[in-house]
Design an enzyme around this catalytic site. Structure first.
Site, PDB file in Angstrom:
ATOM      1  N   GLU A  62       7.162 -12.646   9.343  1.00  0.00           N
ATOM      2  CA  GLU A  62       7.691 -11.884   8.203  1.00  0.00           C
ATOM      3  C   GLU A  62       9.204 -11.709   8.296  1.00  0.00           C
ATOM      4  OE1 GLU A  62       5.530  -8.182   7.956  1.00  0.00           O
ATOM      5  OE2 GLU A  62       5.624  -7.834  10.105  1.00  0.00           O
TER       6      GLU A  62
ATOM      7  N   CYS B 260      -1.290 -12.752   4.950  1.00  0.00           N
ATOM      8  CA  CYS B 260      -1.898 -11.442   4.701  1.00  0.00           C
ATOM      9  C   CYS B 260      -1.033 -10.567   3.798  1.00  0.00           C
ATOM     10  CB  CYS B 260      -2.203 -10.730   6.007  1.00  0.00           C
ATOM     11  SG  CYS B 260      -0.744 -10.334   6.966  1.00  0.00           S
TER      12      CYS B 260
ATOM     13  N   ARG C 135      -4.191  -2.670   9.048  1.00  0.00           N
ATOM     14  CA  ARG C 135      -2.925  -1.958   9.254  1.00  0.00           C
ATOM     15  C   ARG C 135      -3.249  -0.669  10.016  1.00  0.00           C
ATOM     16  NH1 ARG C 135      -1.923  -3.852   3.568  1.00  0.00           N
ATOM     17  NH2 ARG C 135       0.115  -4.893   3.530  1.00  0.00           N
TER      18      ARG C 135
ATOM     19  N   HIS D 109      -1.399   3.555  -2.891  1.00  0.00           N
ATOM     20  CA  HIS D 109      -2.794   4.017  -2.828  1.00  0.00           C
ATOM     21  C   HIS D 109      -3.483   3.876  -4.179  1.00  0.00           C
ATOM     22  CE1 HIS D 109      -2.110   6.759   0.824  1.00  0.00           C
ATOM     23  NE2 HIS D 109      -2.828   5.739   1.165  1.00  0.00           N
TER      24      HIS D 109
ATOM     25  N   ARG E 249      12.196  -4.146  -0.709  1.00  0.00           N
ATOM     26  CA  ARG E 249      10.901  -4.333  -1.385  1.00  0.00           C
ATOM     27  C   ARG E 249      10.423  -3.089  -2.117  1.00  0.00           C
ATOM     28  NH1 ARG E 249       6.497  -4.824   3.553  1.00  0.00           N
ATOM     29  NH2 ARG E 249       4.977  -3.891   2.170  1.00  0.00           N
TER      30      ARG E 249
ATOM     31  N   ASN F  62       5.177 -10.098   2.090  1.00  0.00           N
ATOM     32  CA  ASN F  62       5.929  -8.978   1.496  1.00  0.00           C
ATOM     33  C   ASN F  62       7.282  -8.819   2.196  1.00  0.00           C
ATOM     34  OD1 ASN F  62       3.433  -8.654   0.309  1.00  0.00           O
ATOM     35  ND2 ASN F  62       2.849  -6.905   1.549  1.00  0.00           N
ATOM     36  N   ASP F  63       7.226  -8.723   3.521  1.00  0.00           N
ATOM     37  CA  ASP F  63       8.490  -8.564   4.245  1.00  0.00           C
ATOM     38  C   ASP F  63       9.257  -9.878   4.314  1.00  0.00           C
ATOM     39  OD1 ASP F  63       8.936  -5.859   4.980  1.00  0.00           O
ATOM     40  OD2 ASP F  63       7.176  -5.969   6.265  1.00  0.00           O
TER      41      ASP F  63
ATOM     42  N   ARG G  15      -3.480  -5.539  13.477  1.00  0.00           N
ATOM     43  CA  ARG G  15      -2.029  -5.535  13.713  1.00  0.00           C
ATOM     44  C   ARG G  15      -1.659  -4.282  14.484  1.00  0.00           C
ATOM     45  NH1 ARG G  15       1.809  -5.371   8.622  1.00  0.00           N
ATOM     46  NH2 ARG G  15       1.243  -3.184   8.580  1.00  0.00           N
TER      47      ARG G  15
END
Ligand code: PEP
Ligand code: MG
Length: 555
Positions: free
Chosen positions: A412, A479, A287, A184, A446, A435-436, A323
């Site tokens: 991913e 993304c 998300r 955040h 991660r 990322n994944d 998503r």
């Protein structure tokens, strides 16, 4: 030049100011005796949790739009019934402060093991813990000190409440010893335009009042810099901005090959901000987990329809890629829980959870179809964590039956990237979750800062998988964080990627990078990067072939 400390830059810009440390939480009293009165100690904890939730909600009420939702989410964590029950359980062996400490620790482990969005909420849980323990000790809440002069804030990790309550006009920059790239605090700094660096593991060496300068693009902290060093840094930042400012308009290469530049969002307020941002061509990743977090039951069809309608409406006629719920089977989403798992990141999460809880997915799809019917936006819907053609087909059938026209999957999981050609036969589009994809390709958690090198989205093995996925016969977007890296964006476009989605403030730099290169040049840059054996060599090889102005952009 001055001594330097390094971390990961998460919000670009230069700052130069004295250090102000954020007050650390008091920690539980280790000499505290175990509870002798479960009922009254339980009541004290309940009261403290309630008070903290109330205080956070009050903060939310007086906070700017971009902080409000975050504070409300943290407030709802303090009211989580499961968390209170876990505290009561711990009271059997501990005093109230230790009970809260250990209960939150167990909860946080579960969040961290889930990865992704939940791992990033660990900071919020710790914020609740620290405030509750301070309250039990009769101390003021830990956090940002009152600021009388411009400073660079130093913290182990900044909570949403810290960022919401700080006087942003006095905060020139932020450095965190820990902190996630997609936390955040990082997202807020980028939104507020405050230069920020996370994962500066040696930050403890910096003392209150010490002068530092930071480069939020390169992720470097300069300790006690002289005037000349600061001037050099400022020149570099101005040069970067000047190059970026040369370009405007929608995303395209120098030979006018269009590349959609989209925004990643998590809430309605993000959508409102993105909708007003002229750089944002649409949403590439919504998300939806935020809406489900810290609740006793899933949001109703009506509630979800209302939220999705607000998101779609905020974007006018632009594209919005939503998503479906990407949660695990563990506790945080109590109503979605199936069983305890040894390795939740490899467990029933993402689409796998939807397949075991069809009701959750069907409600979400129905709500999305209803919101679509009410609005002008172009709705695309995709599933997270898809591994096989069968899963993709199952999702596509279900989504289409609910009335969704554009159905896709995230790439991913390496299995999905390797079989992308076959997956493309059953869905309309892909979005690469770098990322994944990096986490699973490199077998590296991660959320673990120690593994940062393996988790680099430039890892050659991951570049190969981007290439595999991008060659498929459907539109392919990116993304994950890779999409917002201006140099990697060139590689991705060279591999055939059609859209890039990122935090909205990253768009101008990516737009500039694309505008400097033709599609053919992007292809050449991609080939150069894929010849490399390491992530660092891949980046260097790309830079060597790219327009020299890219050096100003990537720092
Ligand atoms: C990704 O994995 O790259 C992604 C975009 O999803 P998340 O970060 O939400 O797991
Ligand atoms: Mg993901």
């Amino acid at each position: 030049m001055a001594d330097t400390l390094t971390g990961i830059g998460v919000s670009a810009g230069i700052a130069h100011a004295p250090v102000a440390w954020v007050t650390e939480a008091p920690g539980y009293d280790e000499t505290e005796a175990p509870s002798a009165d479960l009922e009254s100690d339980g009541e004290r904890i309940r009261q403290a949790l309630n008070d903290v939730s109330g205080e956070l909600l009050a903060l939310a009420g007086s906070s700017p739009e971009e902080s409000r939702q975050i504070l409300e989410t943290t407030a709802s964590l303090a009211k989580d019934k499961g968390l209170f029950k876990a505290c009561l359980k711990k009271l059997k062996d501990h005093g109230p402060q230790a009970a809260v400490h250990f209960a939150v620790e167990d909860y946080a482990k579960k969040f961290a093991r889930l990865g992704g969005y939940f791992a990033e909420r660990v900071t919020d849980l710790f914020d609740v813990r620290d405030r509750v323990i301070a309250k039990l000790q009769g101390k003021p809440a830990p956090g940002v000190p009152e600021l009388t002069e411009p400073v660079i804030l130093l913290a182990r990790d900044l909570s949403p409440a810290d960022t919401a309550t700080m006087d942003a006009s006095k905060v020139r920059g932020i450095v965190m010893r820990e902190g996630g790239v997609t936390s955040h605090a990082a997202i807020l700094c980028a939104q507020l335009g405050i230069p920020a660096i996370v994962q500066v593991s040696d930050a403890n060496a910096l003392t209150e009042g010490q002068m530092i300068a930071i480069d939020g693009n390169a992720g470097i902290v300069y300790v006690d810099p002289d005037e000349e060093s600061v001037a050099t840094l400022e020149e570099r930042a101005a040069a970067r901005q000047a190059v970026i400012n040369e370009f405007s308009g929608s995303g395209q290469t120098s030979d006018e090959h269009a590349v959609g530049l989209l925004a990643n969002i998590g809430t309605v307020s993000d959508a409102v901000l993105a909708g007003q941002d002229p750089n944002v061509e649409g949403i590439g990743l919504f998300r939806t987990e935020f809406m489900f977090l810290g609740r006793a039951a899933a949001p109703s069809l009506e509630e979800q329809t209302k939220e999705y309608t607000r998101v779609l409406r905020a974007m006018g006629a632009r594209k919005v890629v939503v998503r479906t719920l990407d949660a695990g089977a563990d506790k945080p989403i109590a109503f979605a829980s199936t069983r305890e798992e040894e390795n939740p990141a490899l467990g029933v999460r993402g689409l796998r959870l939807s397949m075991s809880r069809e009701d959750l997915l069907d409600t979400q799809l129905q709500a999305l179809a209803a919101a679509d019917a009410e609005t002008e936006a172009e709705l695309w819907v995709m599933a997270p964590m898809v591994s096989t053609v069968e899963e993709a087909r199952w999702f596509a059938d279900r989504a289409r039956a609910a009335g969704i026209e554009k159905v896709g999957v995230m790439i991913e999981v390496p299995a999905a990237a390797l079989r992308a050609g076959r997956l493309a036969r059953v869905v309309d589009f892909f979005s690469i979750g770098s990322n994944d994809l990096t986490q699973y390709t490199m077998a590296a958690d991660r959320t673990d800062g120690v593994l940062a090198e393996l988790l680099d989205p430039w890892q050659p093995a991951v570049l190969d998988l981007y290439a595999h996925a991008a060659a498929a016969d459907v539109p392919v977007g990116v993304c994950g964080e890779a999409g917002g890296d201006p140099l990697l964006a060139l590689v991705l476009v060279g591999l055939g990627v059609a859209t890039l989605s990122m935090g909205p403030r990253k768009i101008p730099a990516v737009r500039a990078a694309l505008a400097m290169h033709s599609l053919e040049e992007c292809g050449r840059i991609a080939r150069a990067a894929r010849q490399a054996d390491t992530a660092a060599e891949a980046r260097e090889a790309a830079l060597a072939v790219a327009d020299p102005r890219m050096r100003a952009i990537v720092g």
